[in-house]
Design a protein around this motif. Structure first.
Motif, PDB file in Angstrom:
ATOM      1  N   GLN A  74       2.841  -0.890   4.272  1.00 28.93           N
ATOM      2  CA  GLN A  74       2.257   0.372   3.880  1.00 28.93           C
ATOM      3  C   GLN A  74       3.455   1.459   3.940  1.00 28.93           C
ATOM      4  OE1 GLN A  74      -0.690   0.308   7.201  1.00 28.93           O
ATOM      5  NE2 GLN A  74      -2.210   0.888   5.714  1.00 28.93           N
ATOM      6  N   LEU A  88      -7.880  -3.945   4.868  1.00 27.54           N
ATOM      7  CA  LEU A  88      -6.987  -4.850   3.760  1.00 27.54           C
ATOM      8  C   LEU A  88      -6.985  -6.073   4.489  1.00 27.54           C
ATOM      9  CD1 LEU A  88      -4.211  -2.342   2.618  1.00 27.54           C
ATOM     10  CD2 LEU A  88      -5.885  -3.624   1.234  1.00 27.54           C
ATOM     11  N   CYS A  92      -5.416  -0.395   6.714  1.00 25.45           N
ATOM     12  CA  CYS A  92      -4.721  -1.675   7.095  1.00 25.45           C
ATOM     13  C   CYS A  92      -5.856  -2.715   7.662  1.00 25.45           C
ATOM     14  CB  CYS A  92      -3.697  -1.527   8.380  1.00 25.45           C
ATOM     15  SG  CYS A  92      -2.840  -2.984   8.494  1.00 25.45           S
ATOM     16  N   VAL A 134       0.616  -7.214   5.072  1.00 25.95           N
ATOM     17  CA  VAL A 134       0.290  -5.603   4.414  1.00 25.95           C
ATOM     18  C   VAL A 134       1.559  -4.745   4.652  1.00 25.95           C
ATOM     19  CG1 VAL A 134      -1.046  -3.663   4.363  1.00 25.95           C
ATOM     20  CG2 VAL A 134      -2.282  -6.018   4.678  1.00 25.95           C
ATOM     21  N   HIS A 150       1.032  -1.190  -0.048  1.00 29.30           N
ATOM     22  CA  HIS A 150      -0.060   0.068   0.065  1.00 29.30           C
ATOM     23  C   HIS A 150       0.798   1.263   0.048  1.00 29.30           C
ATOM     24  CE1 HIS A 150      -2.736   2.532   2.831  1.00 29.30           C
ATOM     25  NE2 HIS A 150      -2.822   3.218   1.314  1.00 29.30           N
TER      26      HIS A 150
END
Length: 297
Positions: free
Chosen positions: A91, A80, A77, A89, A58
């Protein structure tokens, strides 16, 4: 957000460049749509989601600090995780313009017992040599040296000029010109990059549309004082006049000042028509004839 979206387009078109930079290897990246999240994103137009094997990347590009970033990272988050519970994940917030604000050092969101961490990259602290290795990152390399950008801008211009694909050259040159505008004036950028045949590039057109939408395009400031709508129209006309005059000078050489002034006063529609017609001009007489015929219609 117009400048941020130029970076978004670069990610979409050059995912391998960003994978090598951010992930350390040319991992295939597949773009995910914000609509795949279980609820409406706060800012779907700025959300960049890329999927690589068991990882979701991301990315958020920010021109300037935003106090809502920590909350947004935590919110995305959780969304997701709900949609892809088995995926890791990662970011990363990437700040484009150098600032002294402490907000660009924020890497977490905390409220009570809720705590979430994310990564932050400040472009002005990145190694421009690393960015210059990959085609899709060349426009970002200029922002890695904001205090002395001219040598890097010249290096980027040379690297782009050496590319064989004319479409690739056009898009990367447009992206470089736009992002360099965060620290340089249009005149300085033109002086270093030379003639900018970027008017028809996808990146330029998208950026221009966003800039107009946000009221940030060069030339709009004076018009905005007289009202947003009038300012948008005036800014668009001024930008069209500047680009058309630049194209004419490259095509025909120096123009008489009275002729230049006539062109500056043309409405936007006529300037756009002139920008197309000038491709067939061979002499100054062709331009004068076109203006005469245009005024008589």
């Amino acid at each position: 957000m117009a400048y941020d979206n130029v970076c978004k387009y670069l990610v979409e078109w050059f995912p391998e460049s960003f994978a090598r930079w951010l992930l350390g290897s040319p991992v295939p990246l597949i773009q995910l749509q914000p609509t795949e999240l279980s609820s409406e994103p706060i800012r779907a137009d700025s959300l960049i989601l890329l999927r690589a094997q068991n990882l979701i990347l991301h990315l958020e590009f920010q021109t300037d600090p935003d106090p809502d970033i920590p909350l947004r990272m935590a919110d995305y988050c959780l969304r997701l995780f709900r949609r892809y519970p088995d995926q890791e994940v990662r970011q990363i917030v990437i700040y484009l313009r150098k600032t002294q604000s402490e907000r660009v050092y924020q890497i977490s969101f905390q409220r009570g017992s809720l705590s979430h961490r994310f990564e932050v990259l400040r472009l002005w602290e990145q190694d421009p040599e690393v960015l210059s290795r990959y085609p899709g990152l060349l426009p970002l390399a200029v922002l890695a040296e904001p205090d002395n950008p001219e040598p890097r801008l010249r290096q980027v211009a040379r690297a782009i000029a050496e590319m064989e694909d004319p479409k690739l050259r056009q898009e990367l040159k447009a992206a470089t010109a736009v992002l360099a505008g965060l620290t340089w004036t249009p005149e300085e950028i033109s002086r270093v990059l030379g003639g900018l045949a970027v008017r028809e590039s996808t990146i330029y057109q998208m950026w221009r549309a966003e800039a107009l939408k946000e009221g940030r395009e060069e030339g709009l400031k004076q018009g905005l004082e007289q009202g947003l709508q009038q300012g948008l129209q005036q800014g668009l006309q001024q930008e069209a006049a500047r680009l058309t005059l630049s194209q004419l000078r490259r095509k025909l050489g120096s123009l008489p000042e009275d002729l230049s002034e006539t062109i500056r006063l043309l409405p936007t529609e006529q300037l756009e028509a002139l920008a197309e017609a000038l491709l067939d001009f061979q002499t100054l007489a062709d331009l004068i004839q076109w203006l005469r015929e245009s005024s008589s219609n």
